[in-house]
Design a protein around this motif. Structure first.
Motif, PDB file in Angstrom:
ATOM      1  N   VAL A   1       0.837  -1.202   0.000  1.00 47.41           N
ATOM      2  CA  VAL A   1       0.000   0.000   0.000  1.00 47.41           C
ATOM      3  C   VAL A   1       0.872   1.252   0.000  1.00 47.41           C
ATOM      4  CG1 VAL A   1      -1.846   1.230   1.179  1.00 47.41           C
ATOM      5  CG2 VAL A   1      -1.769  -1.257   1.273  1.00 47.41           C
ATOM      6  N   VAL A   2       1.868   1.300   0.880  1.00 49.94           N
ATOM      7  CA  VAL A   2       2.746   2.467   0.975  1.00 49.94           C
ATOM      8  C   VAL A   2       3.532   2.660  -0.316  1.00 49.94           C
ATOM      9  CG1 VAL A   2       4.683   3.479   2.232  1.00 49.94           C
ATOM     10  CG2 VAL A   2       2.902   2.261   3.479  1.00 49.94           C
ATOM     11  N   VAL A   3       4.058   1.571  -0.860  1.00 51.97           N
ATOM     12  CA  VAL A   3       4.873   1.666  -2.074  1.00 51.97           C
ATOM     13  C   VAL A   3       4.025   2.103  -3.263  1.00 51.97           C
ATOM     14  CG1 VAL A   3       6.321   0.365  -3.672  1.00 51.97           C
ATOM     15  CG2 VAL A   3       6.481  -0.073  -1.217  1.00 51.97           C
ATOM     16  N   PHE A   4       2.862   1.510  -3.417  1.00 52.86           N
ATOM     17  CA  PHE A   4       1.985   1.845  -4.544  1.00 52.86           C
ATOM     18  C   PHE A   4       1.567   3.321  -4.464  1.00 52.86           C
ATOM     19  CE2 PHE A   4      -0.880  -0.907  -7.424  1.00 52.86           C
ATOM     20  CZ  PHE A   4      -0.756   0.016  -8.449  1.00 52.86           C
ATOM     21  N   LYS A   5       1.213   3.776  -3.262  1.00 57.12           N
ATOM     22  CA  LYS A   5       0.784   5.169  -3.109  1.00 57.12           C
ATOM     23  C   LYS A   5       1.958   6.134  -3.325  1.00 57.12           C
ATOM     24  CE  LYS A   5      -2.264   6.000   0.213  1.00 57.12           C
ATOM     25  NZ  LYS A   5      -2.972   5.971   1.515  1.00 57.12           N
ATOM     26  N   SER A   6       3.171   5.696  -3.023  1.00 62.06           N
ATOM     27  CA  SER A   6       4.338   6.541  -3.302  1.00 62.06           C
ATOM     28  C   SER A   6       4.532   6.711  -4.803  1.00 62.06           C
ATOM     29  CB  SER A   6       5.592   5.918  -2.679  1.00 62.06           C
ATOM     30  OG  SER A   6       5.448   5.749  -1.292  1.00 62.06           O
ATOM     31  N   LEU A   7       4.329   5.635  -5.557  1.00 63.23           N
ATOM     32  CA  LEU A   7       4.419   5.724  -7.015  1.00 63.23           C
ATOM     33  C   LEU A   7       3.326   6.625  -7.582  1.00 63.23           C
ATOM     34  CD1 LEU A   7       5.151   1.967  -7.884  1.00 63.23           C
ATOM     35  CD2 LEU A   7       6.791   3.846  -7.719  1.00 63.23           C
ATOM     36  N   ILE A   8       2.126   6.501  -7.026  1.00 69.34           N
ATOM     37  CA  ILE A   8       1.011   7.335  -7.493  1.00 69.34           C
ATOM     38  C   ILE A   8       1.303   8.802  -7.224  1.00 69.34           C
ATOM     39  CG2 ILE A   8      -1.418   7.879  -7.085  1.00 69.34           C
ATOM     40  CD1 ILE A   8      -1.851   4.889  -6.496  1.00 69.34           C
ATOM     41  N   ALA A   9       1.800   9.127  -6.027  1.00 69.98           N
ATOM     42  CA  ALA A   9       2.117  10.518  -5.700  1.00 69.98           C
ATOM     43  C   ALA A   9       3.205  11.063  -6.620  1.00 69.98           C
ATOM     44  CB  ALA A   9       2.553  10.615  -4.239  1.00 69.98           C
ATOM     45  N   THR A  10       4.207  10.249  -6.910  1.00 70.73           N
ATOM     46  CA  THR A  10       5.266  10.680  -7.829  1.00 70.73           C
ATOM     47  C   THR A  10       4.712  10.931  -9.228  1.00 70.73           C
ATOM     48  OG1 THR A  10       6.858   9.359  -6.571  1.00 70.73           O
ATOM     49  CG2 THR A  10       7.509  10.069  -8.768  1.00 70.73           C
ATOM     50  N   HIS A  11       3.890  10.017  -9.701  1.00 74.61           N
ATOM     51  CA  HIS A  11       3.275  10.172 -11.031  1.00 74.61           C
ATOM     52  C   HIS A  11       2.402  11.429 -11.083  1.00 74.61           C
ATOM     53  CE1 HIS A  11       0.920   8.043 -14.513  1.00 74.61           C
ATOM     54  NE2 HIS A  11       1.554   9.133 -14.908  1.00 74.61           N
ATOM     55  N   HIS A  12       1.656  11.664 -10.016  1.00 78.43           N
ATOM     56  CA  HIS A  12       0.782  12.840  -9.965  1.00 78.43           C
ATOM     57  C   HIS A  12       1.601  14.129 -10.073  1.00 78.43           C
ATOM     58  CE1 HIS A  12      -3.217  14.511  -8.932  1.00 78.43           C
ATOM     59  NE2 HIS A  12      -2.515  15.492  -8.394  1.00 78.43           N
ATOM     60  N   LEU A  13       2.730  14.181  -9.398  1.00 78.00           N
ATOM     61  CA  LEU A  13       3.575  15.367  -9.465  1.00 78.00           C
ATOM     62  C   LEU A  13       4.234  15.502 -10.834  1.00 78.00           C
ATOM     63  CD1 LEU A  13       5.307  15.393  -5.958  1.00 78.00           C
ATOM     64  CD2 LEU A  13       3.277  16.625  -6.708  1.00 78.00           C
ATOM     65  N   MET A  14       4.543  14.397 -11.482  1.00 80.18           N
ATOM     66  CA  MET A  14       5.110  14.458 -12.830  1.00 80.18           C
ATOM     67  C   MET A  14       4.107  15.017 -13.831  1.00 80.18           C
ATOM     68  SD  MET A  14       7.172  10.802 -12.910  1.00 80.18           S
ATOM     69  CE  MET A  14       8.050  11.091 -14.451  1.00 80.18           C
ATOM     70  N   VAL A  15       2.833  14.736 -13.594  1.00 77.99           N
ATOM     71  CA  VAL A  15       1.794  15.189 -14.529  1.00 77.99           C
ATOM     72  C   VAL A  15       1.354  16.618 -14.230  1.00 77.99           C
ATOM     73  CG1 VAL A  15      -0.555  14.762 -15.354  1.00 77.99           C
ATOM     74  CG2 VAL A  15       0.997  12.846 -14.949  1.00 77.99           C
ATOM     75  N   TYR A  16       1.099  16.918 -12.950  1.00 75.69           N
ATOM     76  CA  TYR A  16       0.480  18.195 -12.595  1.00 75.69           C
ATOM     77  C   TYR A  16       1.425  19.163 -11.877  1.00 75.69           C
ATOM     78  CZ  TYR A  16      -3.765  15.540 -13.588  1.00 75.69           C
ATOM     79  OH  TYR A  16      -4.718  14.778 -14.195  1.00 75.69           O
ATOM     80  N   GLY A  17       2.587  18.688 -11.472  1.00 74.94           N
ATOM     81  CA  GLY A  17       3.518  19.556 -10.762  1.00 74.94           C
ATOM     82  C   GLY A  17       4.341  20.415 -11.704  1.00 74.94           C
ATOM     83  N   ASN A  18       5.200  21.226 -11.092  1.00 71.44           N
ATOM     84  CA  ASN A  18       6.099  22.058 -11.884  1.00 71.44           C
ATOM     85  C   ASN A  18       7.078  21.181 -12.663  1.00 71.44           C
ATOM     86  OD1 ASN A  18       8.618  23.868 -12.326  1.00 71.44           O
ATOM     87  ND2 ASN A  18       7.022  25.304 -11.683  1.00 71.44           N
ATOM     88  N   GLU A  19       7.468  21.665 -13.831  1.00 77.80           N
ATOM     89  CA  GLU A  19       8.316  20.856 -14.714  1.00 77.80           C
ATOM     90  C   GLU A  19       9.686  20.569 -14.107  1.00 77.80           C
ATOM     91  OE1 GLU A  19       9.482  20.684 -19.482  1.00 77.80           O
ATOM     92  OE2 GLU A  19       8.648  22.508 -18.593  1.00 77.80           O
ATOM     93  N   ARG A  20      10.130  21.406 -13.175  1.00 77.62           N
ATOM     94  CA  ARG A  20      11.451  21.169 -12.603  1.00 77.62           C
ATOM     95  C   ARG A  20      11.475  19.883 -11.770  1.00 77.62           C
ATOM     96  NH1 ARG A  20      12.546  24.566  -7.594  1.00 77.62           N
ATOM     97  NH2 ARG A  20      10.524  24.909  -6.609  1.00 77.62           N
ATOM     98  N   PHE A  21      10.309  19.404 -11.342  1.00 72.65           N
ATOM     99  CA  PHE A  21      10.268  18.118 -10.657  1.00 72.65           C
ATOM    100  C   PHE A  21      10.619  16.991 -11.627  1.00 72.65           C
ATOM    101  CE2 PHE A  21       7.985  14.309  -9.193  1.00 72.65           C
ATOM    102  CZ  PHE A  21       8.494  14.199  -7.908  1.00 72.65           C
ATOM    103  N   VAL A  22      10.043  17.020 -12.841  1.00 72.65           N
ATOM    104  CA  VAL A  22      10.365  16.015 -13.851  1.00 72.65           C
ATOM    105  C   VAL A  22      11.823  16.164 -14.293  1.00 72.65           C
ATOM    106  CG1 VAL A  22       9.677  15.051 -16.072  1.00 72.65           C
ATOM    107  CG2 VAL A  22       7.966  16.116 -14.615  1.00 72.65           C
TER     108      VAL A  22
END
Length: 501
Positions: A73-94
């Protein structure tokens, strides 16, 4: 396990002590609760990527650290949070993720705690591979395919032949990693994997739209390419047809799990005659014998194929615009809710608004001029309150030498709400002010000091106070100002009774 575990609470408390709000939010977004990360936590992390004073490597490392957990659960949600930031976060995160040599090393991850852990571990391994490929793609082309400008003047449509032949295979690799997630509708059994699937679904639409535009550009340039370029282009087009079939199956799963049909684009395949025309053109360049085909028929086939692919691109664009509109409406609804909440809070606060009769009100009503009640004043005279027209300092033009013999005291209350003790009436011919008597230095006929040296005030009646005022008014005036002042100075007794002229 449902709900936040003791470990989640302890970890969040540790970050509260150290003062790291980012790490604390990462922990709250990746708890052991079997549900997707909460929107408020993801929104805060997105906000952090836009703040220049936030350490992006620290944010990313916090997410990587959570993937070292043994809980799926923790690992899957960490991947989801990372993916969410890659899509909707600032480009400097990617950009930071792309600059790292390694990202997620989860190819051997396995949660043995239960049957669900075994099933979800498979999708964790696939999901992490896609995020790694997404970061690698950004490193190779320096932009995100899911965010690239589309249309006739888009990046993939205006790219030259050499760069196009190098870029399309990169899109293919990322698309392969996404489609390798390979989930069925009956496997989307909990909120965690559902949240990951929704992000993959949105990526698939945008990614395939860029892929589709690259193929359109390739076909428009194909008959003008060199032999080696045509060979590469033909191989790319064949792989594109295979991936179009796989993306159709992926979108069917999205429809089965309840995604609105209007959010799913329609895929229109190019006519099979196009592939035949491309193969014949390459064969002719290689010197092989092929059946004759006129330029007109070839142009017609190409035009039909481009038109079909363009309609597919329009379908993807409409879905993307619909999603943006939905996000805009959601944001407006959120702002409206915040506004209503703010107004509700303000209405609960105590009101300090002034009334029409308030002395500080300047917008309406009249200013109240009613006199304030003096709690320390003596009882008023029988004919009403004393008026300012009877001020002691008014100069009268007529002289009235008579003095009322019955008035024996001075007024108790002055215009400044001060109090003075009463004294005996002066003789008719002179005005004598005894300051010691006024300030209580010696006893008088009205104020007396008893054996305990306690000053006892004596109340003076309203009639006596009015008579005292009349007496002083008569004694202070004369036929003219000079004579009155001279008479006053000559009769003042100061000290031991000596008179100064």
């Amino acid at each position: 396990m449902s709900g936040q575990s003791i470990t989640d609470r302890i970890t969040a408390a540790q970050h509260s002590v150290t003062g790291s709000a980012v790490s604390k939010t990462v922990c709250k977004a990746t708890t052991h609760e079997i549900m997707g990360p909460k929107k408020k936590h993801l929104d805060y992390l997105i906000h952090c990527t836009n703040e220049m004073n936030v350490n992006i490597p620290q944010l990313a490392d916090s997410l990587f650290e959570r993937t070292t957990s043994t809980s799926w659960v923790v690992v899957f949600k960490s991947l989801i949070a990372t993916h969410h930031l890659m899509v909707y976060g600032n480009e400097r995160f990617v950009q930071y993720l792309a600059s790292r040599n390694t990202l997620f090393n989860l190819s051997n991850f396995l949660d043995k705690s239960g049957l669900q852990g075994y099933d979800m571990s498979t999708f964790i391994r696939r999901y992490s591979r896609y995020l790694n490929e997404k970061a690698v793609s950004y490193r190779q082309v320096a932009f995100d395919f899911t965010k690239v400008k589309r249309g006739v003047d888009g990046v993939m449509r205006t790219m030259n032949t050499e760069k196009l032949l190098k870029t399309i295979p990169i899109i293919q690799s990322q698309m392969d990693a996404l489609l390798d997630f390979n989930v069925n509708a009956n496997e989307l059994t909990n909120g965690v994997i559902n949240a990951g699937f929704m992000l993959l679904f949105k990526d698939s639409i945008r990614l395939f739209a860029a892929y589709n535009e690259g193929i359109i550009n390739l076909l428009e340039k194909y008959f003008d390419m060199k032999k080696t370029q045509c060979k590469e282009g033909l191989d790319i087009y064949k792989k594109f047809l295979t991936r179009m079939t796989r993306i159709s199956e992926f979108l069917k799963v999205a429809e089965q799990v309840g995604i609105d049909r209007g959010d799913i684009p329609d895929l229109s395949q190019a006519p099979s005659s196009l592939l035949e025309a491309l193969e014949q053109h390459l064969a002719s360049l290689e010197g092989k014998k092929v059946k004759d085909s006129t330029a007109a028929s070839r142009a017609s086939t190409l035009s039909n194929a481009v038109s079909s692919l363009a309609s597919t691109g329009m379908s993807f664009t409409k879905v993307d615009e619909r999603e943006k509109q939905a996000a805009l409406e959601e944001e407006q609804a959120r702002l409206k809710a915040l506004k209503e909440q703010r107004l509700k809070e303000l209405s609960k606060r105590p009101s300090f608004a002034t009334t029409d009769t308030s002395p500080v009100s300047t917008t309406g009503g009249t200013i109240s001029t009613a006199p304030a009640i003096d709690l320390f004043s003596t009882p008023s005279c029988s004919n009403g309150a004393l008026k300012m027209e009877s001020d002691l300092f008014d100069i009268q033009q007529t002289f009235n030498p008579s003095v009322q013999a019955s008035c024996t005291g001075l007024p108790v209350a002055t215009a400044w709400a001060g109090y003075s003790t009463a004294s005996q009436a002066p003789p008719p011919g002179a005005l004598q002010v005894d300051f010691e008597s006024v300030f209580g230095a010696k006893a008088t006929g009205v104020n007396n000091i008893d054996s305990d040296d306690i000053l006892k005030p004596t109340m003076i009646g309203s009639n006596q106070a009015l008579c005292s005022i009349n007496q002083l008014s008569d004694k202070l005036v004369g036929d003219d100002l000079d004579s009155s002042l001279a008479n006053l100075v000559g009769n003042l007794g100061i000290g031991n009774g000596t008179t100064k002229k």
